[in-house]
Write a protein that holds these residues in place. Structure first.
Motif, short mmCIF file in Angstrom:
data_model
loop_
_atom_site.label_atom_id
_atom_site.label_comp_id
_atom_site.label_asym_id
_atom_site.label_seq_id
_atom_site.Cartn_x
_atom_site.Cartn_y
_atom_site.Cartn_z
N LEU A 1 0.31 35.67 85.36
CA LEU A 1 -0.13 36.77 84.52
C LEU A 1 -1.12 37.65 85.26
CD1 LEU A 1 -0.67 34.77 81.23
CD2 LEU A 1 1.26 36.21 81.82
N PRO A 2 -1.16 38.92 84.95
CA PRO A 2 -2.12 39.80 85.62
C PRO A 2 -3.55 39.41 85.25
CG PRO A 2 -1.06 40.95 83.81
CD PRO A 2 -0.37 39.62 83.95
N ALA A 3 -4.46 39.63 86.19
CA ALA A 3 -5.87 39.33 85.93
C ALA A 3 -6.41 40.30 84.89
CB ALA A 3 -6.66 39.45 87.22
N LEU A 4 -7.08 39.74 83.89
CA LEU A 4 -7.67 40.55 82.84
C LEU A 4 -9.16 40.31 82.81
CD1 LEU A 4 -5.17 39.84 79.94
CD2 LEU A 4 -5.26 41.86 81.37
N ASN A 5 -9.90 41.32 82.41
CA ASN A 5 -11.32 41.17 82.21
C ASN A 5 -11.50 40.74 80.75
OD1 ASN A 5 -14.00 41.60 81.44
ND2 ASN A 5 -14.27 43.23 82.94
N PRO A 6 -11.92 39.47 80.53
CA PRO A 6 -12.02 38.98 79.15
C PRO A 6 -12.96 39.81 78.27
CG PRO A 6 -12.22 37.17 80.71
CD PRO A 6 -12.25 38.44 81.50
N LEU A 7 -14.01 40.38 78.86
CA LEU A 7 -14.92 41.21 78.08
C LEU A 7 -14.20 42.47 77.59
CD1 LEU A 7 -17.76 41.60 76.93
CD2 LEU A 7 -18.39 42.69 79.09
N THR A 41 -23.80 40.36 76.88
CA THR A 41 -24.27 38.99 77.06
C THR A 41 -23.18 37.96 76.84
OG1 THR A 41 -25.07 38.96 74.79
CG2 THR A 41 -26.67 39.52 76.49
N ASP A 42 -22.07 38.35 76.21
CA ASP A 42 -20.95 37.42 75.99
C ASP A 42 -20.00 37.34 77.17
OD1 ASP A 42 -21.91 36.83 73.50
OD2 ASP A 42 -20.42 38.01 72.40
N ALA A 43 -20.19 38.17 78.16
CA ALA A 43 -19.24 38.27 79.28
C ALA A 43 -19.03 36.93 79.99
CB ALA A 43 -19.68 39.33 80.27
N GLU A 44 -20.10 36.22 80.30
CA GLU A 44 -19.97 34.97 81.05
C GLU A 44 -19.22 33.91 80.23
OE1 GLU A 44 -22.74 31.56 83.16
OE2 GLU A 44 -23.59 33.55 82.82
N ALA A 45 -19.55 33.78 78.96
CA ALA A 45 -18.87 32.80 78.11
C ALA A 45 -17.39 33.16 77.94
CB ALA A 45 -19.55 32.72 76.75
N LEU A 46 -17.10 34.45 77.81
CA LEU A 46 -15.71 34.88 77.68
C LEU A 46 -14.93 34.58 78.96
CD1 LEU A 46 -16.28 38.24 75.81
CD2 LEU A 46 -15.04 36.25 74.92
N GLN A 47 -15.56 34.80 80.11
CA GLN A 47 -14.91 34.51 81.39
C GLN A 47 -14.62 33.02 81.53
OE1 GLN A 47 -13.77 36.75 83.65
NE2 GLN A 47 -12.87 35.01 84.70
N THR A 48 -15.59 32.18 81.16
CA THR A 48 -15.40 30.73 81.22
C THR A 48 -14.26 30.30 80.31
OG1 THR A 48 -17.72 30.39 81.75
CG2 THR A 48 -16.53 28.51 80.85
N ALA A 103 -11.73 32.12 79.27
CA ALA A 103 -10.48 32.62 79.84
C ALA A 103 -10.00 31.71 80.97
CB ALA A 103 -10.65 34.05 80.34
N GLU A 104 -10.92 31.25 81.80
CA GLU A 104 -10.56 30.34 82.90
C GLU A 104 -10.06 29.00 82.35
OE1 GLU A 104 -14.11 30.30 85.26
OE2 GLU A 104 -13.77 32.34 85.99
N ASP A 105 -10.69 28.51 81.30
CA ASP A 105 -10.25 27.25 80.68
C ASP A 105 -8.84 27.40 80.11
OD1 ASP A 105 -12.68 26.06 81.27
OD2 ASP A 105 -13.48 26.27 79.24
N LEU A 106 -8.58 28.52 79.45
CA LEU A 106 -7.24 28.75 78.90
C LEU A 106 -6.20 28.87 80.00
CD1 LEU A 106 -8.00 31.27 76.01
CD2 LEU A 106 -7.41 28.85 75.81
N ALA A 107 -6.55 29.53 81.09
CA ALA A 107 -5.62 29.67 82.21
C ALA A 107 -5.30 28.30 82.81
CB ALA A 107 -6.20 30.60 83.27
N ALA A 108 -6.31 27.44 82.94
CA ALA A 108 -6.09 26.10 83.49
C ALA A 108 -5.18 25.29 82.57
CB ALA A 108 -7.42 25.39 83.69
N LEU A 109 -5.39 25.41 81.26
CA LEU A 109 -4.51 24.71 80.31
C LEU A 109 -3.08 25.23 80.41
CD1 LEU A 109 -6.82 24.62 77.17
CD2 LEU A 109 -6.04 22.65 78.50
N ARG A 110 -2.94 26.55 80.51
CA ARG A 110 -1.60 27.15 80.61
C ARG A 110 -0.91 26.69 81.89
NH1 ARG A 110 -2.88 31.84 78.82
NH2 ARG A 110 -3.84 32.54 80.74
N ASP A 111 -1.66 26.62 82.99
CA ASP A 111 -1.07 26.18 84.26
C ASP A 111 -0.69 24.71 84.23
OD1 ASP A 111 -1.36 28.71 85.31
OD2 ASP A 111 -3.22 28.25 86.41
#
Length: 62
Positions: free
Chosen positions: A3-9, A22-29, A31-39
């Motif tokens: 999937l293309p890289a998306l900016n979660p924020l 201030t939510d950017a870091e938590a949203l990025q984390t 998104a990375e967790d969801l990507a790992a689950l999907r993979d």
């Protein structure tokens, strides 16, 4: 399929415009967790498996 890289924020702000910086870091984390689950999904085991019905709270429909 990659999937293309998306900016979660940006994604969150598209749906919820008042999402603070201030939510950017938590949203990025998240998104990375969801990507790992999907993979980690074995797509061969999904053959002929039907997706679950999803409820959309915005429209209150399935």
């Amino acid at each position: 399929m990659e999937l293309p890289a998306l900016n979660p924020l940006d994604t969150a702000r598209a749906r919820f415009p008042s999402t603070p910086d201030t939510d950017a870091e938590a949203l990025q984390t998240h998104a990375e967790d969801l990507a790992a689950l999907r993979d980690g999904v074995d797509r061969d085991q999904l053959h002929e498996v039907h997706p679950a019905m999803i409820f959309d709270p915005r429209t209150r429909t399935t």
